[in-house]
Design a protein around this motif. Structure first.
Motif, PDB file in Angstrom:
ATOM      1  N   LEU A  60       0.834  -1.199   0.000  1.00 45.35           N
ATOM      2  CA  LEU A  60       0.000   0.000   0.000  1.00 45.35           C
ATOM      3  C   LEU A  60       0.874   1.257   0.000  1.00 45.35           C
ATOM      4  O   LEU A  60       0.582   2.225  -0.710  1.00 45.35           O
ATOM      5  CB  LEU A  60      -0.953  -0.001   1.198  1.00 45.35           C
ATOM      6  N   ALA A  61       1.963   1.220   0.741  1.00 53.42           N
ATOM      7  CA  ALA A  61       2.885   2.356   0.769  1.00 53.42           C
ATOM      8  C   ALA A  61       3.484   2.601  -0.618  1.00 53.42           C
ATOM      9  O   ALA A  61       3.658   3.754  -1.036  1.00 53.42           O
ATOM     10  CB  ALA A  61       3.994   2.123   1.797  1.00 53.42           C
ATOM     11  N   GLN A  62       3.796   1.526  -1.348  1.00 57.88           N
ATOM     12  CA  GLN A  62       4.343   1.672  -2.701  1.00 57.88           C
ATOM     13  C   GLN A  62       3.323   2.317  -3.639  1.00 57.88           C
ATOM     14  O   GLN A  62       3.658   3.211  -4.420  1.00 57.88           O
ATOM     15  CB  GLN A  62       4.761   0.306  -3.254  1.00 57.88           C
ATOM     16  N   ILE A  63       2.078   1.868  -3.545  1.00 55.13           N
ATOM     17  CA  ILE A  63       1.022   2.413  -4.412  1.00 55.13           C
ATOM     18  C   ILE A  63       0.783   3.887  -4.108  1.00 55.13           C
ATOM     19  O   ILE A  63       0.745   4.717  -5.016  1.00 55.13           O
ATOM     20  CB  ILE A  63      -0.279   1.593  -4.254  1.00 55.13           C
ATOM     21  N   THR A  64       0.640   4.220  -2.831  1.00 48.30           N
ATOM     22  CA  THR A  64       0.372   5.618  -2.475  1.00 48.30           C
ATOM     23  C   THR A  64       1.580   6.508  -2.769  1.00 48.30           C
ATOM     24  O   THR A  64       1.411   7.670  -3.143  1.00 48.30           O
ATOM     25  CB  THR A  64      -0.060   5.741  -1.001  1.00 48.30           C
ATOM     26  N   SER A  65       2.789   5.974  -2.647  1.00 45.74           N
ATOM     27  CA  SER A  65       3.997   6.735  -2.971  1.00 45.74           C
ATOM     28  C   SER A  65       4.034   7.071  -4.458  1.00 45.74           C
ATOM     29  O   SER A  65       4.338   8.211  -4.837  1.00 45.74           O
ATOM     30  CB  SER A  65       5.238   5.936  -2.581  1.00 45.74           C
ATOM     31  N   LYS A  71       2.018  14.063  -7.739  1.00 42.53           N
ATOM     32  CA  LYS A  71       1.142  15.139  -7.235  1.00 42.53           C
ATOM     33  C   LYS A  71      -0.338  14.889  -7.534  1.00 42.53           C
ATOM     34  O   LYS A  71      -1.102  15.822  -7.766  1.00 42.53           O
ATOM     35  CB  LYS A  71       1.561  16.507  -7.786  1.00 42.53           C
ATOM     36  N   ILE A  72      -0.746  13.618  -7.517  1.00 43.62           N
ATOM     37  CA  ILE A  72      -2.154  13.276  -7.711  1.00 43.62           C
ATOM     38  C   ILE A  72      -2.774  13.099  -6.328  1.00 43.62           C
ATOM     39  O   ILE A  72      -2.301  12.283  -5.529  1.00 43.62           O
ATOM     40  CB  ILE A  72      -2.313  11.985  -8.545  1.00 43.62           C
ATOM     41  N   ASN A  73      -3.801  13.859  -6.055  1.00 43.48           N
ATOM     42  CA  ASN A  73      -4.460  13.801  -4.753  1.00 43.48           C
ATOM     43  C   ASN A  73      -5.467  12.651  -4.695  1.00 43.48           C
ATOM     44  O   ASN A  73      -6.231  12.441  -5.631  1.00 43.48           O
ATOM     45  CB  ASN A  73      -5.179  15.128  -4.468  1.00 43.48           C
ATOM     46  N   MET A  74      -5.442  11.921  -3.594  1.00 44.70           N
ATOM     47  CA  MET A  74      -6.425  10.867  -3.367  1.00 44.70           C
ATOM     48  C   MET A  74      -7.628  11.475  -2.658  1.00 44.70           C
ATOM     49  O   MET A  74      -7.492  12.105  -1.623  1.00 44.70           O
ATOM     50  CB  MET A  74      -5.843   9.749  -2.518  1.00 44.70           C
TER      51      MET A  74
END
Length: 176
Positions: A60-65, A71-74
């Motif tokens: 999950l950390a890799q995906i969110t990184s 600079k894409i906001n979730m």
């Protein structure tokens, strides 16, 4: 005794310990209980990305990184493990770009139509929505959302196996 007050401007109700000033459209009161009746509900069709990966520490950390490094906001995210696999569902402010980045890195990514709803952060707000969806006979397969404790608005993702536009219709939200 209970009564009903309807006002378009500020209403002052005296309670033994002082004054309570309310600025709402409609309130019901009984003794010291005050209930806000009108709830702001906004919504729109959107898409969520679904990433299926192995359930490994750090995935999950890799995906969110990856997504944040561009600079894409979730807007919303939900992740859970089932049978040794991890499913990550997310709505971003640029799903097209996020999907392309994830696919370039070898992730299994699909898209799904969803309804993204903004609603007042107030007790009973979610019930108001789910009650209307239920009354319209629309089945839900997943919802997720969140709000900061001090936030005024909750953002909730609704996923239905049926036509998601039926959710907007049930909530009386006009689609374009």
């Amino acid at each position: 005794s209970a009564g009903e007050i309807t006002a378009a401007s500020t209403v002052v109700i005296r309670i033994k310990s002082g004054f309570l000033v309310l600025s709402v459209r409609s309130i019901h009161f009984s003794s010291a209980t005050v209930k806000k009746e009108s709830i702001m509900i906004k919504g729109a069709m959107n898409k969520q990305l679904i990433v299926q990966v192995g359930n490994e520490v750090g995935t999950l950390a890799q995906i969110t990184s990856l997504i944040s490094s561009y600079k894409i906001n979730m807007v919303a995210i939900c992740a859970y493990a089932v049978d040794g696999r991890c499913v990550v569902t997310m709505v971003t402010e640029n799903n097209l770009h996020a999907k392309r980045l994830l696919k370039e890195k070898g992730y299994d990514v699909t898209e799904e139509d969803i309804v993204l709803v903004s609603v007042d952060n107030a007790p009973g707000a979610l019930h108001s929505i789910t009650d209307k969806i239920s009354a319209a006979g629309v089945g839900l397969k997943l919802i997720y959302g969140s709000v900061d404790k001090m936030g005024n608005t909750s953002r909730i993702v609704f996923v239905s196996e049926e036509n998601p536009k039926k959710i907007l219709q049930a909530l009386k939200i006009k689609t374009k």
